[in-house]
Design a protein around this motif. Structure first.
Motif, PDB file in Angstrom:
ATOM      1  N   ASP A 143     -27.719 -24.871  -8.209  1.00  0.00           N
ATOM      2  CA  ASP A 143     -28.615 -25.118  -7.070  1.00  0.00           C
ATOM      3  C   ASP A 143     -27.839 -25.788  -5.951  1.00  0.00           C
ATOM      4  OD1 ASP A 143     -30.565 -25.855  -5.281  1.00  0.00           O
ATOM      5  OD2 ASP A 143     -32.041 -26.286  -6.871  1.00  0.00           O
ATOM      6  N   SER A 144     -27.919 -25.258  -4.761  1.00  0.00           N
ATOM      7  CA  SER A 144     -27.153 -25.780  -3.628  1.00  0.00           C
ATOM      8  C   SER A 144     -27.521 -27.200  -3.278  1.00  0.00           C
ATOM      9  CB  SER A 144     -27.338 -24.870  -2.400  1.00  0.00           C
ATOM     10  OG  SER A 144     -28.710 -24.830  -2.032  1.00  0.00           O
ATOM     11  N   ASN A 145     -28.718 -27.654  -3.691  1.00  0.00           N
ATOM     12  CA  ASN A 145     -29.112 -29.032  -3.392  1.00  0.00           C
ATOM     13  C   ASN A 145     -28.229 -30.033  -4.107  1.00  0.00           C
ATOM     14  OD1 ASN A 145     -31.244 -28.202  -1.763  1.00  0.00           O
ATOM     15  ND2 ASN A 145     -32.652 -28.040  -3.509  1.00  0.00           N
ATOM     16  N   PHE A 146     -27.584 -29.598  -5.196  1.00  0.00           N
ATOM     17  CA  PHE A 146     -26.747 -30.506  -5.964  1.00  0.00           C
ATOM     18  C   PHE A 146     -25.297 -30.480  -5.473  1.00  0.00           C
ATOM     19  CE2 PHE A 146     -29.483 -32.065  -9.294  1.00  0.00           C
ATOM     20  CZ  PHE A 146     -30.528 -31.160  -9.297  1.00  0.00           C
ATOM     21  N   TRP A 147     -24.999 -29.643  -4.507  1.00  0.00           N
ATOM     22  CA  TRP A 147     -23.649 -29.582  -3.942  1.00  0.00           C
ATOM     23  C   TRP A 147     -23.622 -30.405  -2.660  1.00  0.00           C
ATOM     24  CZ3 TRP A 147     -19.475 -27.334  -6.206  1.00  0.00           C
ATOM     25  CH2 TRP A 147     -19.715 -26.483  -7.289  1.00  0.00           C
ATOM     26  N   ALA A 148     -22.539 -31.178  -2.512  1.00  0.00           N
ATOM     27  CA  ALA A 148     -22.375 -31.935  -1.273  1.00  0.00           C
ATOM     28  C   ALA A 148     -21.986 -30.981  -0.156  1.00  0.00           C
ATOM     29  CB  ALA A 148     -21.302 -32.999  -1.458  1.00  0.00           C
ATOM     30  N   THR A 149     -22.278 -31.378   1.065  1.00  0.00           N
ATOM     31  CA  THR A 149     -21.910 -30.588   2.240  1.00  0.00           C
ATOM     32  C   THR A 149     -20.619 -31.140   2.820  1.00  0.00           C
ATOM     33  OG1 THR A 149     -24.229 -30.181   2.722  1.00  0.00           O
ATOM     34  CG2 THR A 149     -22.650 -29.792   4.506  1.00  0.00           C
ATOM     35  N   CYS A 150     -19.647 -30.250   3.043  1.00  0.00           N
ATOM     36  CA  CYS A 150     -18.330 -30.715   3.461  1.00  0.00           C
ATOM     37  C   CYS A 150     -18.345 -31.216   4.901  1.00  0.00           C
ATOM     38  CB  CYS A 150     -17.304 -29.606   3.313  1.00  0.00           C
ATOM     39  SG  CYS A 150     -17.485 -28.251   4.487  1.00  0.00           S
ATOM     40  N   ILE A 151     -17.366 -32.028   5.205  1.00  0.00           N
ATOM     41  CA  ILE A 151     -17.185 -32.577   6.547  1.00  0.00           C
ATOM     42  C   ILE A 151     -16.529 -31.503   7.412  1.00  0.00           C
ATOM     43  CG2 ILE A 151     -16.246 -34.495   7.867  1.00  0.00           C
ATOM     44  CD1 ILE A 151     -18.296 -35.264   5.681  1.00  0.00           C
ATOM     45  N   PRO A 152     -17.061 -31.230   8.647  1.00  0.00           N
ATOM     46  CA  PRO A 152     -16.530 -30.129   9.466  1.00  0.00           C
ATOM     47  C   PRO A 152     -15.034 -30.217   9.730  1.00  0.00           C
ATOM     48  CG  PRO A 152     -18.631 -30.858  10.316  1.00  0.00           C
ATOM     49  CD  PRO A 152     -18.278 -31.818   9.221  1.00  0.00           C
ATOM     50  N   HIS A 153     -14.518 -31.433  10.074  1.00  0.00           N
ATOM     51  CA  HIS A 153     -13.091 -31.493  10.404  1.00  0.00           C
ATOM     52  C   HIS A 153     -12.219 -31.294   9.155  1.00  0.00           C
ATOM     53  CE1 HIS A 153     -13.315 -35.729   9.006  1.00  0.00           C
ATOM     54  NE2 HIS A 153     -11.986 -35.621   8.854  1.00  0.00           N
ATOM     55  N   GLN A 183     -20.422 -21.258   4.015  1.00  0.00           N
ATOM     56  CA  GLN A 183     -20.217 -22.275   5.041  1.00  0.00           C
ATOM     57  C   GLN A 183     -19.803 -23.610   4.439  1.00  0.00           C
ATOM     58  OE1 GLN A 183     -23.476 -22.571   7.793  1.00  0.00           O
ATOM     59  NE2 GLN A 183     -23.857 -20.361   7.806  1.00  0.00           N
ATOM     60  N   ASN A 184     -20.241 -23.887   3.228  1.00  0.00           N
ATOM     61  CA  ASN A 184     -19.960 -25.185   2.620  1.00  0.00           C
ATOM     62  C   ASN A 184     -18.598 -25.136   1.931  1.00  0.00           C
ATOM     63  OD1 ASN A 184     -19.992 -27.679   1.440  1.00  0.00           O
ATOM     64  ND2 ASN A 184     -21.846 -27.330   0.226  1.00  0.00           N
ATOM     65  N   CYS A 185     -17.590 -25.788   2.522  1.00  0.00           N
ATOM     66  CA  CYS A 185     -16.240 -25.739   1.962  1.00  0.00           C
ATOM     67  C   CYS A 185     -16.165 -26.421   0.602  1.00  0.00           C
ATOM     68  CB  CYS A 185     -15.245 -26.362   2.928  1.00  0.00           C
ATOM     69  SG  CYS A 185     -15.468 -28.129   3.196  1.00  0.00           S
ATOM     70  N   CYS A 186     -17.171 -27.243   0.261  1.00  0.00           N
ATOM     71  CA  CYS A 186     -17.175 -27.893  -1.045  1.00  0.00           C
ATOM     72  C   CYS A 186     -17.377 -26.880  -2.167  1.00  0.00           C
ATOM     73  CB  CYS A 186     -18.258 -28.968  -1.095  1.00  0.00           C
ATOM     74  SG  CYS A 186     -17.937 -30.372   0.010  1.00  0.00           S
ATOM     75  N   ARG A 187     -17.811 -25.674  -1.808  1.00  0.00           N
ATOM     76  CA  ARG A 187     -18.031 -24.639  -2.811  1.00  0.00           C
ATOM     77  C   ARG A 187     -16.923 -23.582  -2.800  1.00  0.00           C
ATOM     78  NH1 ARG A 187     -24.316 -22.987  -3.118  1.00  0.00           N
ATOM     79  NH2 ARG A 187     -23.476 -22.183  -5.077  1.00  0.00           N
ATOM     80  N   TRP A 188     -15.928 -23.831  -1.969  1.00  0.00           N
ATOM     81  CA  TRP A 188     -14.788 -22.920  -1.952  1.00  0.00           C
ATOM     82  C   TRP A 188     -13.984 -23.082  -3.240  1.00  0.00           C
ATOM     83  CZ3 TRP A 188     -12.640 -23.833   3.697  1.00  0.00           C
ATOM     84  CH2 TRP A 188     -13.533 -23.264   4.615  1.00  0.00           C
ATOM     85  N   ARG A 189     -13.310 -22.027  -3.590  1.00  0.00           N
ATOM     86  CA  ARG A 189     -12.502 -22.037  -4.824  1.00  0.00           C
ATOM     87  C   ARG A 189     -11.379 -23.070  -4.708  1.00  0.00           C
ATOM     88  NH1 ARG A 189      -9.776 -16.647  -7.611  1.00  0.00           N
ATOM     89  NH2 ARG A 189      -8.835 -17.707  -9.420  1.00  0.00           N
ATOM     90  N   LEU A 224     -21.463 -37.945  -3.069  1.00  0.00           N
ATOM     91  CA  LEU A 224     -22.128 -38.913  -2.228  1.00  0.00           C
ATOM     92  C   LEU A 224     -21.762 -38.782  -0.765  1.00  0.00           C
ATOM     93  CD1 LEU A 224     -21.807 -42.041  -4.557  1.00  0.00           C
ATOM     94  CD2 LEU A 224     -23.778 -40.522  -4.280  1.00  0.00           C
ATOM     95  N   THR A 225     -20.467 -38.552  -0.471  1.00  0.00           N
ATOM     96  CA  THR A 225     -20.007 -38.567   0.918  1.00  0.00           C
ATOM     97  C   THR A 225     -19.688 -37.190   1.470  1.00  0.00           C
ATOM     98  OG1 THR A 225     -17.690 -38.844   0.288  1.00  0.00           O
ATOM     99  CG2 THR A 225     -19.026 -40.853   0.512  1.00  0.00           C
ATOM    100  N   GLY A 226     -19.426 -36.226   0.636  1.00  0.00           N
ATOM    101  CA  GLY A 226     -19.042 -34.902   1.102  1.00  0.00           C
ATOM    102  C   GLY A 226     -17.561 -34.767   1.420  1.00  0.00           C
ATOM    103  N   HIS A 227     -16.796 -35.832   1.315  1.00  0.00           N
ATOM    104  CA  HIS A 227     -15.362 -35.752   1.591  1.00  0.00           C
ATOM    105  C   HIS A 227     -14.644 -34.981   0.472  1.00  0.00           C
ATOM    106  CE1 HIS A 227     -15.232 -38.272   5.126  1.00  0.00           C
ATOM    107  NE2 HIS A 227     -15.936 -39.231   4.509  1.00  0.00           N
ATOM    108  N   VAL A 228     -13.639 -34.221   0.865  1.00  0.00           N
ATOM    109  CA  VAL A 228     -12.827 -33.488  -0.109  1.00  0.00           C
ATOM    110  C   VAL A 228     -12.038 -34.486  -0.941  1.00  0.00           C
ATOM    111  CG1 VAL A 228     -10.930 -31.865  -0.430  1.00  0.00           C
ATOM    112  CG2 VAL A 228     -12.656 -31.416   1.323  1.00  0.00           C
ATOM    113  N   GLN A 229     -12.227 -34.428  -2.264  1.00  0.00           N
ATOM    114  CA  GLN A 229     -11.508 -35.314  -3.171  1.00  0.00           C
ATOM    115  C   GLN A 229     -10.443 -34.583  -3.990  1.00  0.00           C
ATOM    116  OE1 GLN A 229     -14.662 -37.216  -5.502  1.00  0.00           O
ATOM    117  NE2 GLN A 229     -14.330 -39.101  -4.332  1.00  0.00           N
TER     118      GLN A 229
END
Length: 939
Positions: free
Chosen positions: A29-39, A71-77, A84-89
């Protein structure tokens, strides 16, 4: 087995270094994925711009938000963000296929845009080709100060390890292994990494660093240290004793020497110790017993001489690898006393004797046992029957001289790899071998087994039973579905090749050489995976089946010494990867197909001793692998065959030479063309001289005519040339003396003429092979004892010379001889058919002969009279008179004489001679008496 230890160590390390990075499980479910930061998304896209090659499409999901991509880079391979923050870890793009040249490796460079990922904790770019234009490790990676995990292993960088990595003070895991030609002259930056638990610098050159144990000892959290292949040398530093907190220590593949120090026992926290591939000597210290938690001990490839019994006290030891040392002595069950956890043991390639009671049952469930080259015989070790859980067993070359026991198939029901090669096993194979359904690899080669091959286990992938005394036909189920390697070479196998062989659709290596197999090959023979095919020295017959052309991956085709017939098929030219083609000593006929010259990887061509006819195609120049210009890179020198032990012989430099195997011929880049003992006609094409990478050329015993190629001297690497027993003419090219590597030359029995080229190399060869010019009557000059000035000048052709008018002067003598013969024939025919002419002809000759005879007699009388005038003078002997008389007598008295001439000589002349020399008769003798005496002798 190293793979097993690496897997155990890897699992342990991941457990201690990545706990902090684990995230709660997220559903789809996309609600459980964080949204990445645009920059940060832009930074990732900029990183993708630096990737020039992505054959596996790993970054295909990385797209801009234009409505078509995610659009959500957090779901990219490969990307993971903080919930919590959406920052790439985490950026995990490591290539799991372990190779920068694999089909999944990324190619390009590491972009500085990664600096925008300030919250990134985990960066894995391992085993990709991201060296960029400079090839150096990017220094800016040292600015990613939140990194906890950094893995750049296998990324093909070179140069120095950046000191800036000392800024990564949060690092717990650092892997810079096997990057390429990297080095470091200063590792003091490591002291800033106080949280570091795992450090892997394998293959980083640390040869100038002496105090590395001191630096490592300042890392309080360090648990795993890998310094394999770091060019470390000397004696093992004493300061190593201080690394008591280490759990894993890997110092393998360096140049450490001397005995192992007793302080090894101080490293009581060790879970794994790897000192393999060094030059350690002497005994393994008894203090090893103090490392009670040791699980993996790797000491292989050293010069250790003794294992202490104390090693049997390591109750937690699961793997012991001490192969390829100088260990001697006797191993008994005492060495295994408390090894209750032992799963893998490798004592191979030592001088050990295994003396274990047949009633002894191991205290552990061994899974891997390698006793290759250890002396276990002569009886078959009965205690092996209790290893019911074993899946890898190697007791090859173990000195076993016994029958295979009846319990063998049942005891090894679970074994997957079994090798008993190189022993003296005798008798027949168990008839119930088919029940060993788990076995995949079975090596029984080089024994004394007899009888027939029984039905084989269905899951076999490799079966080698070559060099035995097996007989009878191949089993009907020989075509096993998973079979990749089958070798029954050098036995006494008879009958046909079963059609079931076609069911082995993944067969890569098939060796049936040196048997008594006969008949044609199945029409379905061949598959797309076939790499190595050797059916030589049998009695196979018929034509090559067209189905073989499916084997487009084939590298070796060896059918020599059979009875194959028919024309060489055109489809051979489709086997583009073929390196070795051996069809000698068969019954092939017809021309050499032009398509054969399409084999640009071919380096060994032998179709000698057949009935090949026609001319030699000039397209041989298309064999690029025989040219220096294309020799490197056009075809890999790696021969993908799975067995290398079968001997191979070839005729080189005029003698039969034995090599280890066909793959060795290929690895040594031996380039050979042998077309000898055929019926090939025409000239040797000049284009053959362009094959300047060729080592051996044998065109002997054919019907080649014309000249030897004038540019043969440009074939710089030629070591052996045999053009003997042909019809070659003209002069020997002067360029032949330029072949500095030439070790054998045979030009005998041709029609070569002119002066032999001079050169120290040719002179040396003549000393060793004095027959190399035999049978060429027109050759002259050194080293032959035949002067070119005596009618053998190169400008002369045979016995004829050219006159000033341009005509051969020899024609005059030919006309003279034919005219003389014609006149004799004309006269003879006339006398034969005309009797009157015949009588007159012989009467004429009689009269001429009588006149000549009388004239000679009168002349001779005058000579005799002059000699005998002094006959009665003092000093004249009867011997002189006798010589004078008999000279006259036998000179004129010949059987042909008759009539007047004969009477003159035998009567008148003798009487006159004796009457005039009565003084020779002595006292009381008369001329009449002497005449009577000589006349009696005459009658």
């Amino acid at each position: 087995m190293p793979l097993l230890t690496a897997t155990i160590a890897g699992s342990f390390l991941l457990m201690i270094t990545t706990n902090a990075l684990q995230q709660p499980k997220q559903n789809s479910d996309s609600n459980f994925w964080a949204t990445c930061i645009p920059h940060e998304r832009e930074a990732l896209l900029a990183f993708k711009q630096g990737i020039t090659g992505d054959p596996a499409g790993i970054l295909d999901s990385w797209k801009r938000p234009d409505g078509h991509g995610e659009q959500n880079c957090c779901r990219w391979r490969g990307v993971r963000c903080s919930k919590l923050t959406g920052h790439v870890q985490k950026l995990g793009l490591g290539n799991s296929n372990y190779g920068i040249y694999s089909h999944t490796a990324l190619v390009g460079q590491i972009s500085r845009s990664l600096l925008a990922l300030e919250h990134m904790q985990h960066l894995d770019l391992s085993y990709n080709n991201l060296r960029g234009p400079t090839g150096h490790i990017p220094e800016f990676l040292g600015s990613l100060k939140n990194l906890v995990y950094l893995n750049l292993s296998g990324t093909s960088f070179n140069g120095s390890v950046p000191l800036q990595f000392g800024n990564l003070i949060r690092l717990q895991y650092l892997d810079l292994s096997y990057m390429g030609a990297t080095h470091s002259t200063d590792v003091s930056w490591l002291t800033h990494l106080s949280f570091l638990q795992y450090l892997n610098l394998d293959s980083v050159n640390l040869s100038t660093i002496v105090d590395w144990p001191h630096v490592v000892n300042m890392l309080p959290s360090l648990k795993a240290l890998h310094l394999s292949s770091c060019s470390l040398s000397g004696m093992l530093p004493d300061s190593v004793r201080q690394l008591a907190s280490l759990v894993i220590l890997d110092l393998s593949r360096n140049s450490y020497t001397g005995p192992l120090p007793e302080f090894i026992g101080n490293l009581t926290s060790l879970n794994r110790l790897d000192l393999s591939w060094n030059n350690f000597t002497g005994h393994l210290p008894a203090s090893i017993r103090y490392i009670t938690g040791l699980r993996i001990l790797e000491l292989s490839h050293n010069k250790l001489t003794r294992l202490p019994p104390e090693i049997g006290t390591l109750s937690n030891l699961t793997g012991m690898y001490v192969s390829h040392n100088l260990l001697d002595g006797i191993i008994t069950e005492k060495h295994f006393g408390s090894l209750n956890s032992l799963q893998a043991i490798d004592l191979s390639s030592n001088f050990l004797k295994i003396r274990i009671s047949p009633r002894w049952k191991p205290p552990t469930i061994l899974q891997i046992v390698n006793f290759m080259n250890c002396k276990m015989g002569p009886l078959f070790p009965a205690w092996l029957q209790w290893l019911v859980g074993i899946h890898y067993l190697d007791i090859s070359s173990a000195g076993i001289d016994d029958w295979i026991p009846d319990w063998f198939p049942i005891a090894f029901l679970n074994v997957r790899y079994l090798s008993m090669s190189g022993n003296q096993l005798k008798g027949q194979l168990p008839v119930n071998m088919e029940i060993m359904t788990s076995v995949e690899v079975l090596y029984l080669d080089n024994n004394k087994l007899t009888g027939q091959i029984p039905k084989l286990p269905q899951n076999l992938t490799s079966f080698d039973i070559c060099v035995n005394s097996l007989s009878g036909p191949l089993p009907a189920n020989i075509g096993l579905p998973k079979l990749r390697l089958l070798s029954v070479a050098s036995n006494r196998i008879t009958g046909h090749l079963p059609i079931s062989i076609c069911r082995s659709g993944r067969l890569r290596t098939l060796v049936l050489a040196n048997n008594h197999l006969e008949g044609g090959l199945p029409e379905c023979f061949g598959n797309k995976f076939m790499l190595f095919l050797d059916l030589s020295n049998n009695s196979f017959s018929g034509m090559l089946p067209p189905s073989l052309q499916k084997s487009e991956m084939l590298q070796v085709l060896q059918f020599s010494r059979n009875m194959f017939s028919g024309r060489l098929p055109e489809w051979i030219g489709k086997l583009k990867r073929l390196r070795f083609l051996g069809l000698s000593k068969n019954m092939f006929s017809g021309n050499i197909p032009i398509n054969l010259t399409n084999l640009q990887c071919l380096q060994y061509l032998d179709i000698s001793e057949n009935g090949i006819s026609g001319s030699l195609p000039s397209e041989l120049a298309n064999l690029k692998s025989l040219k220096l210009k294309y020799r490197q890179g056009i075809c890999s020198n790696v021969i993908h065959a799975e067995l290398y032990e079968h001997n191979f012989s070839t005729i080189l430099k005029g003698q039969l030479l034995f090599y280890e195997s066909i793959p060795r011929i290929i690895r040594l880049n031996m380039t050979i063309i042998d077309l000898s003992s055929n019926d090939i006609t025409g000239e040797i094409p000049e284009e053959i001289a362009t094959l300047d990478g060729l080592l051996s050329l044998n065109l002997s015993q054919n019907h080649f005519s014309g000249n030897i190629p004038s540019k043969i001297g440009s074939m710089q690497l030629l070591e052996s040339v045999d053009l003997s027993n042909n019809k070659l003419s003209g002069e020997i090219p002067a360029s032949l003396s330029n072949l500095t590597f030439l070790g054998y030359l045979d030009l005998s029995y041709n029609n070569l003429t002119g002066a032999i080229p001079s050169g120290s190399q040719l002179d040396t060869l003549y000393t060793e092979y004095p027959y190399m010019y035999s049978g060429n009557n027109g050759l002259c000059g050194p080293p032959l004892n035949k002067d070119c000035s005596s009618g053998n000048d190169p400008s002369e052709k045979g016995h004829f010379t050219r006159t000033e008018e341009g005509y051969w002067s020899g024609f005059f003598y030919i006309g003279l001889e034919y005219g003389f013969l014609a006149s004799i024939l004309l006269v003879s025919c006339a006398l034969l058919f005309r009797k009157r002419w015949r009588i007159a002809y012989f009467q004429l000759f009689d009269k001429l002969f009588d006149k000549a005879y009388v004239l000679m007699a009168i002349t001779w009388e005058k000579l005799i009279r002059k000699r005998t005038e002094n006959a009665c003078r003092p000093g004249f002997s009867y011997i002189d008179l006798s010589m004078a008389f008999w000279q006259a007598f036998f000179w004129f008295h010949v059987p042909y004489c008759s009539g007047n001439a004969g009477e003159l000589l035998t009567s008148n002349y003798l009487t006159s001679f004796l009457t005039k020399h009565t003084c020779l008769l002595g006292q009381g003798s008369s001329g009449k008496e002497m005449k009577t005496l000589y006349s009696g002798w005459y009658q």
